[in-house]
Design a protein around this motif. Structure first.
Motif, PDB file in Angstrom:
ATOM      1  N   LEU A   1      92.336  61.073  50.430  1.00  0.00           N
ATOM      2  CA  LEU A   1      93.659  61.683  50.516  1.00  0.00           C
ATOM      3  C   LEU A   1      94.338  61.464  49.170  1.00  0.00           C
ATOM      4  O   LEU A   1      94.708  60.339  48.825  1.00  0.00           O
ATOM      5  CB  LEU A   1      94.471  61.058  51.648  1.00  0.00           C
ATOM      6  CG  LEU A   1      93.762  60.931  53.002  1.00  0.00           C
ATOM      7  CD1 LEU A   1      94.721  60.398  54.060  1.00  0.00           C
ATOM      8  CD2 LEU A   1      93.174  62.263  53.438  1.00  0.00           C
ATOM      9  N   LEU A   2      94.491  62.539  48.420  1.00  0.00           N
ATOM     10  CA  LEU A   2      94.859  62.416  47.011  1.00  0.00           C
ATOM     11  C   LEU A   2      96.358  62.616  46.815  1.00  0.00           C
ATOM     12  O   LEU A   2      96.863  63.735  46.850  1.00  0.00           O
ATOM     13  CB  LEU A   2      94.076  63.426  46.174  1.00  0.00           C
ATOM     14  CG  LEU A   2      94.115  63.193  44.669  1.00  0.00           C
ATOM     15  CD1 LEU A   2      93.444  61.874  44.306  1.00  0.00           C
ATOM     16  CD2 LEU A   2      93.437  64.340  43.927  1.00  0.00           C
ATOM     17  N   ALA A   3      97.072  61.498  46.611  1.00  0.00           N
ATOM     18  CA  ALA A   3      98.475  61.564  46.228  1.00  0.00           C
ATOM     19  C   ALA A   3      98.645  61.178  44.765  1.00  0.00           C
ATOM     20  O   ALA A   3      99.758  61.198  44.245  1.00  0.00           O
ATOM     21  CB  ALA A   3      99.309  60.634  47.116  1.00  0.00           C
TER      22      ALA A   3
ATOM     23  N   GLU B   1      82.595  49.881  54.837  1.00  0.00           N
ATOM     24  CA  GLU B   1      83.286  49.944  56.123  1.00  0.00           C
ATOM     25  C   GLU B   1      84.469  50.917  56.129  1.00  0.00           C
ATOM     26  O   GLU B   1      85.099  51.109  57.166  1.00  0.00           O
ATOM     27  CB  GLU B   1      83.778  48.555  56.523  1.00  0.00           C
ATOM     28  CG  GLU B   1      82.672  47.570  56.842  1.00  0.00           C
ATOM     29  CD  GLU B   1      83.214  46.246  57.341  1.00  0.00           C
ATOM     30  OE1 GLU B   1      84.231  46.263  58.081  1.00  0.00           O
ATOM     31  OE2 GLU B   1      82.631  45.201  56.996  1.00  0.00           O
ATOM     32  N   VAL B   2      84.744  51.518  54.984  1.00  0.00           N
ATOM     33  CA  VAL B   2      85.928  52.372  54.848  1.00  0.00           C
ATOM     34  C   VAL B   2      85.571  53.830  55.095  1.00  0.00           C
ATOM     35  O   VAL B   2      84.587  54.341  54.555  1.00  0.00           O
ATOM     36  CB  VAL B   2      86.552  52.199  53.441  1.00  0.00           C
ATOM     37  CG1 VAL B   2      87.613  53.262  53.183  1.00  0.00           C
ATOM     38  CG2 VAL B   2      87.138  50.806  53.310  1.00  0.00           C
ATOM     39  N   ASP B   3      86.386  54.499  55.910  1.00  0.00           N
ATOM     40  CA  ASP B   3      86.237  55.934  56.144  1.00  0.00           C
ATOM     41  C   ASP B   3      87.159  56.752  55.248  1.00  0.00           C
ATOM     42  O   ASP B   3      86.753  57.785  54.699  1.00  0.00           O
ATOM     43  CB  ASP B   3      86.569  56.269  57.606  1.00  0.00           C
ATOM     44  CG  ASP B   3      85.753  55.471  58.591  1.00  0.00           C
ATOM     45  OD1 ASP B   3      84.517  55.534  58.498  1.00  0.00           O
ATOM     46  OD2 ASP B   3      86.344  54.772  59.430  1.00  0.00           O
ATOM     47  N   THR B   4      88.416  56.296  55.115  1.00  0.00           N
ATOM     48  CA  THR B   4      89.468  57.086  54.481  1.00  0.00           C
ATOM     49  C   THR B   4      90.167  56.270  53.416  1.00  0.00           C
ATOM     50  O   THR B   4      90.494  55.092  53.637  1.00  0.00           O
ATOM     51  CB  THR B   4      90.496  57.548  55.535  1.00  0.00           C
ATOM     52  OG1 THR B   4      89.830  58.357  56.508  1.00  0.00           O
ATOM     53  CG2 THR B   4      91.624  58.345  54.906  1.00  0.00           C
ATOM     54  N   VAL B   5      90.409  56.899  52.275  1.00  0.00           N
ATOM     55  CA  VAL B   5      91.130  56.261  51.172  1.00  0.00           C
ATOM     56  C   VAL B   5      92.377  57.079  50.868  1.00  0.00           C
ATOM     57  O   VAL B   5      92.282  58.264  50.533  1.00  0.00           O
ATOM     58  CB  VAL B   5      90.251  56.155  49.912  1.00  0.00           C
ATOM     59  CG1 VAL B   5      91.052  55.578  48.748  1.00  0.00           C
ATOM     60  CG2 VAL B   5      89.016  55.304  50.185  1.00  0.00           C
ATOM     61  N   MET B   6      93.541  56.457  51.012  1.00  0.00           N
ATOM     62  CA  MET B   6      94.782  57.067  50.559  1.00  0.00           C
ATOM     63  C   MET B   6      95.010  56.620  49.118  1.00  0.00           C
ATOM     64  O   MET B   6      95.241  55.438  48.841  1.00  0.00           O
ATOM     65  CB  MET B   6      95.966  56.628  51.429  1.00  0.00           C
ATOM     66  CG  MET B   6      97.333  57.008  50.855  1.00  0.00           C
ATOM     67  SD  MET B   6      97.572  58.788  50.577  1.00  0.00           S
ATOM     68  CE  MET B   6      97.932  59.318  52.258  1.00  0.00           C
ATOM     69  N   ALA B   7      94.930  57.563  48.189  1.00  0.00           N
ATOM     70  CA  ALA B   7      95.058  57.265  46.759  1.00  0.00           C
ATOM     71  C   ALA B   7      96.501  57.510  46.334  1.00  0.00           C
ATOM     72  O   ALA B   7      96.883  58.618  45.991  1.00  0.00           O
ATOM     73  CB  ALA B   7      94.101  58.130  45.946  1.00  0.00           C
TER      74      ALA B   7
END
Length: 396
Positions: free
Chosen positions: A122-124, A94-100
């Motif tokens: 999104l790679l932090a 169900e996830v579109d975007t992952v903020m790491a």
């Protein structure tokens, strides 16, 4: 349709800023899951405010504590715990975007899961690239993930490069990472052995966590960013340059083969690159203040190669050393640095000994090219064990 977002490391500075940006655009984003290590108070407050579907803690003690608090409050939040549960959130269908935004090598496994699952990632987390290297990039390609850098410097480079990725090799001469120089840019190098953790964490421009603040003070953060840039943008190590820019207005630059330069400017506020990553290729309001060029002081630049800066920041040169070494060398450096920074923050070694731990660990650890995530984890464990032994010896 709203983007369904997971924030890995939601209670840290990047996670908090991500929630702030998302909160400005409730019509665009929904919080699907939040994860944290052991900060139960902060996570509970986020659960109350943002009502995620899932909240995940790193261990059972923290997870059970959070579960009881959410139940007492009547929150419909499903509380889970453990490293597998965190990785499962990164790959959830169900996830579109992952903020790491998990700090350290602990973020590697969930980042790999997000990449393999084809998420907008999104790679932090520097370590996914520094430790994962070619294995992580292979997972991104195989999974068809969209990889967007969130570090202000790498976001600036991404924004400055041409849209046509295939043209980068023929059009780009070099990329130029800017560094503030941290709190010790003008400090006498001979006094660095006296630095306290409080001093090292007092960054003049940015508000960051303690580990990242110490990395900025040693400029190891810039060494890790050089390594990241190599993998993110496919540049040769010689095409990556670092200049010190104390004002932190120009976040990084790209020099093209005709020697023209494109730069990205902005206030030192992580909500800018976070908003860009969340909305790319569009742009949305970030909450960051606009630059006022009429009130701006002069923008200045200093070569890292100056004699005093080389003495203040010896760790930066290790970036090019490990990039020119065997695959896996960046993972050794990263593990050593995490151990050394932790030892410094806990009063076990001096500030100037962080570099010594890193250097000695690189010289001591013997390894072959890691071909799997398990091999990387083993190399990370071996490197930490070695660095811990070196730290204990130096701290006597």
């Amino acid at each position: 349709m709203k983007q369904s977002v997971v924030i890995l490391g939601s209670t840290g500075s990047i996670g908090v800023n991500t929630l702030d940006v998302m909160g400005m655009h409730p019509e665009l984003f929904r919080v699907f899951a939040l994860t944290a290590s052991t900060s139960v108070d902060a996570m509970f407050a986020q659960c109350v405010q943002y009502q995620p579907t899932f909240a995940v803690m790193a261990d059972a003690h923290s997870g059970l504590d959070l579960q009881q608090r959410c139940a007492a409050q009547g929150l419909a939040v499903q509380v889970l715990w453990g490293t597998k549960a965190i990785a499962d959130m990164a790959a959830h269908p169900e996830v579109d975007t992952v903020m790491a935004a998990i700090v350290g090598a602990a973020g590697l496994a969930p980042c790999m899961e997000a990449a393999r699952s084809g998420k907008r990632l999104l790679l932090a987390n520097k370590e996914a690239l520094v430790v994962g290297g070619h294995l992580f990039m292979e997972a991104v390609r195989a999974g068809g993930a969209t990889l967007l850098p969130i570090d202000s410097e790498h976001s600036a480079i991404f924004q400055s490069l041409p849209d046509d990725v295939q043209s980068w090799q023929s059009r780009v001469d070099k990329i130029i990472l800017t560094a503030s120089g941290g709190p010790f840019r003008t400090r006498d190098p001979q006094t660095l052995h006296m630095v306290t953790p409080q001093e090292a964490c007092a960054h003049p421009n940015w508000v960051m966590g303690r580990k990242i603040s110490v990395d900025s003070a040693t400029m190891m953060n810039k060494a890790l960013e050089v390594i990241e840039a190599k993998f993110l943008f496919g540049m040769e190590p010689r095409q990556i340059e670092v200049v010190i820019h104390p004002q932190s207005v120009i976040h990084s630059m790209v020099q093209f083969v005709d020697h023209s330069v494109v730069a990205q400017l902005g206030t030192p506020d992580m909500r800018g690159p976070i908003a860009y990553g969340l909305s790319w290729p569009a742009r949305i309001h970030s909450g960051a203040a606009a630059l006022d060029f009429t009130q701006m002081a002069a923008l200045t630049f200093e070569p890292f190669s100056s004699h005093d800066h080389m003495r203040r920041f010896p760790g930066l040169n290790l970036a090019w050393r490990v990039l020119e070494g065997p695959d896996g060398a960046p993972a050794v450096l990263n593990a050593a640095n995490e151990v050394a920074v932790d030892a410094f923050l806990n009063g076990k070694i001096r500030f100037d000994q962080i570099h010594q731990v890193n250097l000695e660990t690189l010289d001591a650890v013997q390894f072959t090219r890691p071909e799997s995530l398990d091999a990387l984890i083993d190399l990370d464990r071996q490197s930490r064990f070695t660095a811990q032994g070196i730290s204990r010896r130096l701290g006597r």
